[in-house]
Design an enzyme around this catalytic site. Structure first.
Site, PDB file in Angstrom:
ATOM      1  N   CYS A 178       0.837  -1.202   0.000  1.00 45.24           N
ATOM      2  CA  CYS A 178       0.000   0.000   0.000  1.00 45.24           C
ATOM      3  C   CYS A 178       0.873   1.254   0.000  1.00 45.24           C
ATOM      4  O   CYS A 178       1.450   1.596  -1.022  1.00 45.24           O
ATOM      5  CB  CYS A 178      -0.990  -0.034   1.171  1.00 45.24           C
ATOM      6  N   HIS A 223      -3.822  -5.177   0.425  1.00 46.92           N
ATOM      7  CA  HIS A 223      -3.253  -5.565   1.717  1.00 46.92           C
ATOM      8  C   HIS A 223      -3.279  -7.088   1.893  1.00 46.92           C
ATOM      9  O   HIS A 223      -4.229  -7.637   2.456  1.00 46.92           O
ATOM     10  CB  HIS A 223      -4.033  -4.910   2.856  1.00 46.92           C
ATOM     11  N   GLU A 270      -1.726  -8.744   3.970  1.00 44.93           N
ATOM     12  CA  GLU A 270      -1.579  -9.065   5.396  1.00 44.93           C
ATOM     13  C   GLU A 270      -2.866  -8.899   6.188  1.00 44.93           C
ATOM     14  O   GLU A 270      -2.939  -9.290   7.364  1.00 44.93           O
ATOM     15  CB  GLU A 270      -0.490  -8.177   6.009  1.00 44.93           C
TER      16      GLU A 270
END
Length: 261
Positions: A112, A202, A204
């Protein structure tokens, strides 16, 4: 009774532990931190600690950078509520560090904000997305180059990812390759160098993390939606209902740590 003797002794080889430098580029809203943890915890929870040792460096607070990345198997950078379009001195220092690390052979992954900072450092342009903020579980499609890239090994051509961003890489740096995109954001993933990658989404983040982010930004999300002609009160429920698991996220992170290091 335990039996003793050399035939009963099992020798365990020490596991190979990869040292990862995680550059923390900002802090989530307080309500998000209290419910699902801060940005670095999303990485640790998704990747897991087995086989990895993380050094977390809050660079947004001017934490001193190491002289180089020689001691690390990989460098990763988190997202941030801050913007590359409003560049601060620490951002330039960290960008230089990541570029130097990549040029010297250390694998680097920006997520990001980290993706955008790398793009700018390599000569690209970052801007506010004219199509508006992308938030929630979104669909991303690999390009032909992305389908061949080790970062996406085992990932479907079209996969679900969590996203929350206003800025985009508006101009891809010369020499970089687009690996994935969608209707909102053409450069969802970029290969900057053989060992340097960036992803706008994202990998994660779990659905619970996006749920917390959406609740924290409820007012702003509704205002933006109304400005685009969406009925008042409709946007946040739609985003929440659309949240879904994104198993490709962990696969992408593990591909980076296993295939690039």
């Amino acid at each position: 009774m335990a039996r003793q003797g050399r035939n009963d002794v099992q020798t365990r080889q020490p596991a190979v532990v990869k040292n990862v430098l995680l550059l923390k580029a900002g802090e989530a809203a307080e309500s998000v931190r209290l419910s699902v943890g801060d940005y670095e915890q999303w990485f640790l929870s998704t990747i897991g600690l087995e086989g990895h040792r993380f050094d977390i460096l809050p660079v947004h607070r001017d934490a001193p950078l190491p002289r180089d990345a020689h001691a690390y198997d990989a460098v990763m950078m988190t997202g941030s509520p801050l913007s590359v379009t409003r560049l601060e001195p620490w951002m330039e220092r960290v960008a230089d560090f990541m570029v130097e690390a990549g040029e010297k052979g250390t694998p680097v992954l920006g997520v990001c904000f980290g993706h955008q900072l790398l793009a700018r450092a390599y000569g690209g342009q970052v801007a506010r997305n004219p199509l508006g903020r992308e938030t929630g579980t979104v669909e991303v499609r690999l390009t032909e180059a992305g389908r061949r890239d080790a970062l996406f090994d085992g990932v479907p051509e079209v996969f679900a990812a969590q996203a929350t961003h206003e800025d985009i890489v508006a101009q891809v740096p010369e020499g970089a390759t687009v690996l994935a995109g969608n209707a909102n954001t053409a450069a969802q993933a970029l290969a900057f160098r053989p060992n340097v990658r960036g992803v706008q989404f994202h990998p994660e983040a779990a659905p619970d993390a996006l749920r917390a982010v959406i609740h924290a930004r409820r007012e702003g999300l509704e205002q933006e939606a109304v400005a685009r002609g969406i009925a008042p009160g409709a946007q946040v429920p739609r985003l929440l209902e659309g949240l879904a698991p994104t198993p490709a996220g962990r696969r992408i992170l593990m591909n980076f740590l296993e295939r690039f290091t």
